[in-house]
Design a protein around this motif. Sequence first.
Motif, mmCIF file in Angstrom:
data_model
loop_
_atom_site.group_PDB
_atom_site.id
_atom_site.type_symbol
_atom_site.label_atom_id
_atom_site.label_comp_id
_atom_site.label_asym_id
_atom_site.label_seq_id
_atom_site.Cartn_x
_atom_site.Cartn_y
_atom_site.Cartn_z
ATOM 1 N N VAL A 160 0.849 -1.191 0.000
ATOM 2 C CA VAL A 160 0.000 0.000 0.000
ATOM 3 C C VAL A 160 0.881 1.236 0.000
ATOM 4 O O VAL A 160 1.806 1.343 0.813
ATOM 5 C CB VAL A 160 -0.929 0.019 1.234
ATOM 6 N N PHE A 161 0.607 2.156 -0.918
ATOM 7 C CA PHE A 161 1.215 3.481 -0.883
ATOM 8 C C PHE A 161 0.249 4.381 -0.132
ATOM 9 O O PHE A 161 -0.930 4.477 -0.494
ATOM 10 C CB PHE A 161 1.433 4.023 -2.297
ATOM 11 N N THR A 162 0.740 5.030 0.905
ATOM 12 C CA THR A 162 -0.128 5.831 1.752
ATOM 13 C C THR A 162 0.380 7.255 1.883
ATOM 14 O O THR A 162 1.591 7.503 1.867
ATOM 15 C CB THR A 162 -0.278 5.188 3.151
ATOM 16 N N GLY A 163 -0.537 8.182 1.996
ATOM 17 C CA GLY A 163 -0.211 9.596 2.127
ATOM 18 C C GLY A 163 -1.499 10.393 2.212
ATOM 19 O O GLY A 163 -2.592 9.824 2.343
ATOM 20 N N GLU A 164 -1.395 11.689 2.117
ATOM 21 C CA GLU A 164 -2.563 12.552 2.288
ATOM 22 C C GLU A 164 -3.169 13.006 0.969
ATOM 23 O O GLU A 164 -4.283 13.545 0.946
ATOM 24 C CB GLU A 164 -2.167 13.774 3.127
ATOM 25 N N GLU A 165 -2.459 12.787 -0.153
ATOM 26 C CA GLU A 165 -2.919 13.286 -1.447
ATOM 27 C C GLU A 165 -3.187 12.117 -2.383
ATOM 28 O O GLU A 165 -2.263 11.474 -2.881
ATOM 29 C CB GLU A 165 -1.873 14.226 -2.056
ATOM 30 N N ALA A 166 -4.472 11.849 -2.642
ATOM 31 C CA ALA A 166 -4.852 10.689 -3.446
ATOM 32 C C ALA A 166 -4.267 10.755 -4.851
ATOM 33 O O ALA A 166 -3.833 9.731 -5.402
ATOM 34 C CB ALA A 166 -6.375 10.579 -3.507
ATOM 35 N N GLU A 167 -4.240 11.926 -5.452
ATOM 36 C CA GLU A 167 -3.717 12.050 -6.813
ATOM 37 C C GLU A 167 -2.229 11.702 -6.860
ATOM 38 O O GLU A 167 -1.764 11.056 -7.801
ATOM 39 C CB GLU A 167 -3.948 13.466 -7.344
ATOM 40 N N VAL A 168 -1.494 12.141 -5.873
ATOM 41 C CA VAL A 168 -0.066 11.812 -5.802
ATOM 42 C C VAL A 168 0.123 10.313 -5.661
ATOM 43 O O VAL A 168 0.968 9.706 -6.331
ATOM 44 C CB VAL A 168 0.603 12.557 -4.632
ATOM 45 N N LEU A 169 -0.655 9.687 -4.793
ATOM 46 C CA LEU A 169 -0.530 8.250 -4.571
ATOM 47 C C LEU A 169 -0.825 7.468 -5.836
ATOM 48 O O LEU A 169 -0.126 6.497 -6.163
ATOM 49 C CB LEU A 169 -1.463 7.811 -3.443
ATOM 50 N N ASP A 170 -1.850 7.875 -6.566
ATOM 51 C CA ASP A 170 -2.186 7.182 -7.811
ATOM 52 C C ASP A 170 -1.048 7.308 -8.827
ATOM 53 O O ASP A 170 -0.717 6.346 -9.533
ATOM 54 C CB ASP A 170 -3.482 7.749 -8.399
ATOM 55 N N ARG A 171 -0.456 8.479 -8.902
ATOM 56 C CA ARG A 171 0.646 8.697 -9.834
ATOM 57 C C ARG A 171 1.863 7.849 -9.443
ATOM 58 O O ARG A 171 2.481 7.204 -10.303
ATOM 59 C CB ARG A 171 0.997 10.184 -9.878
ATOM 60 N N LEU A 172 2.195 7.858 -8.156
ATOM 61 C CA LEU A 172 3.328 7.062 -7.694
ATOM 62 C C LEU A 172 3.088 5.570 -7.902
ATOM 63 O O LEU A 172 3.991 4.831 -8.323
ATOM 64 C CB LEU A 172 3.599 7.343 -6.219
ATOM 65 N N ALA A 173 1.884 5.122 -7.634
ATOM 66 C CA ALA A 173 1.558 3.709 -7.816
ATOM 67 C C ALA A 173 1.778 3.290 -9.262
ATOM 68 O O ALA A 173 2.294 2.206 -9.541
ATOM 69 C CB ALA A 173 0.121 3.438 -7.387
ATOM 70 N N GLY A 174 1.399 4.154 -10.195
ATOM 71 C CA GLY A 174 1.584 3.839 -11.603
ATOM 72 C C GLY A 174 3.039 3.749 -12.011
ATOM 73 O O GLY A 174 3.406 2.990 -12.914
ATOM 74 N N ILE A 175 3.901 4.487 -11.335
ATOM 75 C CA ILE A 175 5.335 4.460 -11.637
ATOM 76 C C ILE A 175 5.966 3.162 -11.153
ATOM 77 O O ILE A 175 6.849 2.592 -11.818
ATOM 78 C CB ILE A 175 6.024 5.678 -11.000
ATOM 79 N N PHE A 176 5.523 2.649 -10.017
ATOM 80 C CA PHE A 176 6.155 1.480 -9.395
ATOM 81 C C PHE A 176 5.481 0.157 -9.770
ATOM 82 O O PHE A 176 6.127 -0.892 -9.718
ATOM 83 C CB PHE A 176 6.117 1.613 -7.875
ATOM 84 N N ARG A 177 4.224 0.179 -10.124
ATOM 85 C CA ARG A 177 3.445 -1.056 -10.280
ATOM 86 C C ARG A 177 3.946 -1.886 -11.464
ATOM 87 O O ARG A 177 4.174 -1.365 -12.553
ATOM 88 C CB ARG A 177 1.977 -0.685 -10.473
ATOM 89 N N THR A 178 4.150 -3.195 -11.235
ATOM 90 C CA THR A 178 4.541 -4.131 -12.294
ATOM 91 C C THR A 178 3.601 -5.342 -12.229
ATOM 92 O O THR A 178 2.667 -5.388 -11.419
ATOM 93 C CB THR A 178 5.990 -4.612 -12.130
ATOM 94 N N GLU A 179 3.887 -6.345 -13.050
ATOM 95 C CA GLU A 179 3.059 -7.555 -13.031
ATOM 96 C C GLU A 179 3.233 -8.347 -11.739
ATOM 97 O O GLU A 179 2.392 -9.176 -11.397
ATOM 98 C CB GLU A 179 3.389 -8.440 -14.231
ATOM 99 N N SER A 180 4.337 -8.107 -11.013
ATOM 100 C CA SER A 180 4.552 -8.829 -9.751
ATOM 101 C C SER A 180 4.520 -7.910 -8.532
ATOM 102 O O SER A 180 4.338 -8.392 -7.406
ATOM 103 C CB SER A 180 5.892 -9.578 -9.778
ATOM 104 N N TYR A 181 4.718 -6.617 -8.730
ATOM 105 C CA TYR A 181 4.701 -5.661 -7.616
ATOM 106 C C TYR A 181 3.375 -4.897 -7.701
ATOM 107 O O TYR A 181 3.204 -3.991 -8.510
ATOM 108 C CB TYR A 181 5.890 -4.698 -7.720
ATOM 109 N N HIS A 182 2.431 -5.306 -6.858
ATOM 110 C CA HIS A 182 1.064 -4.789 -6.909
ATOM 111 C C HIS A 182 0.880 -3.694 -5.860
ATOM 112 O O HIS A 182 1.295 -3.859 -4.707
ATOM 113 C CB HIS A 182 0.064 -5.915 -6.668
ATOM 114 N N VAL A 183 0.276 -2.599 -6.247
ATOM 115 C CA VAL A 183 0.177 -1.431 -5.366
ATOM 116 C C VAL A 183 -1.272 -0.981 -5.226
ATOM 117 O O VAL A 183 -1.963 -0.729 -6.217
ATOM 118 C CB VAL A 183 1.012 -0.253 -5.903
#
Length: 355
Positions: A160-183
């Motif tokens: 889980v990526f956690t923080g206070e800004e949902a838009e930031v979290l969604d953007r960061l999740a998209g940068i890190f997410r792979t077929e094996s690293y689920h966010v």
Amino acid sequence: MTTVTVLGSGVMGTAMAFPLAENGHEVRLVGTHLDREIIDSVKKSGLHPNLDLGVPEGVRAYQLEEAEAAFEGAEIALVGVNSFGVRWAGERLAELLRPGMDVLAVTKGLEATEGGDLRILPDVMRERVPEELRESVSWSAIVGPAIAGEVAVGHETCVVFTGEEAEVLDRLAGIFRTESYHVWTSTDFVGCEVCAAVKNCYAFGAGFMDGLLDREGKTENRYRRFNYGSALFAQATRELAGWMELLGGRSDTPYGLPGVGDMLVTSLGGRNVRAGRFVGSGVPFSEVREKKMKGVTLEGVAAIEVIGGALPKLTERGEVGAGDFPLMRHLHEVVAEDAPVAMPWGTFFGGESSR
């Protein structure tokens, strides 16, 4: 392509380079003053000695003196130091951050004020940064069950990526997410961070199970004290929920990846569990710290000292009852007072009925 600079080249900070590299991002790995041999190894051979893996091709390593160059043009600062280095990291970030950057931390723990108030470490870190700069960057964290080596070799991992800004979290999740690293993402910053810290405490207690078998000389016995371990896990889960109520996290957070998910994987092994096993076998914790595991970083024990040490002050102020958090209180007795393991079963789950 996004440029990510990692401050701290330990196993978890470095492991995060693998999904990033898989997604084609640029990764710059900066060692702390304790990481010189690691950075030297990565520079010379590409091998991370503690992971025993070669870092992804294209990952560039920097000694601490080269940090300014490593942060030049970076969009994300990933903080990979442990809880003991969080203030140091904040002071370094004060020199290295630029407006518009995103800060993402893997550091887990809590800090207590003199009055017993508990604070999440991202707050401790960002207060070291001047206010104007602090407000011009985003602050987030990664929580959940993620053994560094498994992330690095591409085993399925859910965080889980956690923080206070949902838009930031969604953007960061998209940068890190792979077929094996689920966010997944959560704006319950306090709840997720509290779970990430507190579960390390209960992982220390998970070691008692095998320690008691060691004491009895029955480690190879088919009867493994799984009943004991399961009851501790259940009480720990109940206490995770209590910490949410006390500190302002969401009531469902302990029952997902940040809570029971992370607590399970941490309880399966590692330094905290090993220390607990020694204590369960009858070794006073002071001897474990000074002899059996001298020089070993025990973040779970540090968290017990902070969180368990805050409980008497919180109780005195009437914020928690004297019977609340009995497992955490006993863990603190074991660590701070060298008390032997004597689980207060009758106080668990709201109190055992005498009828």
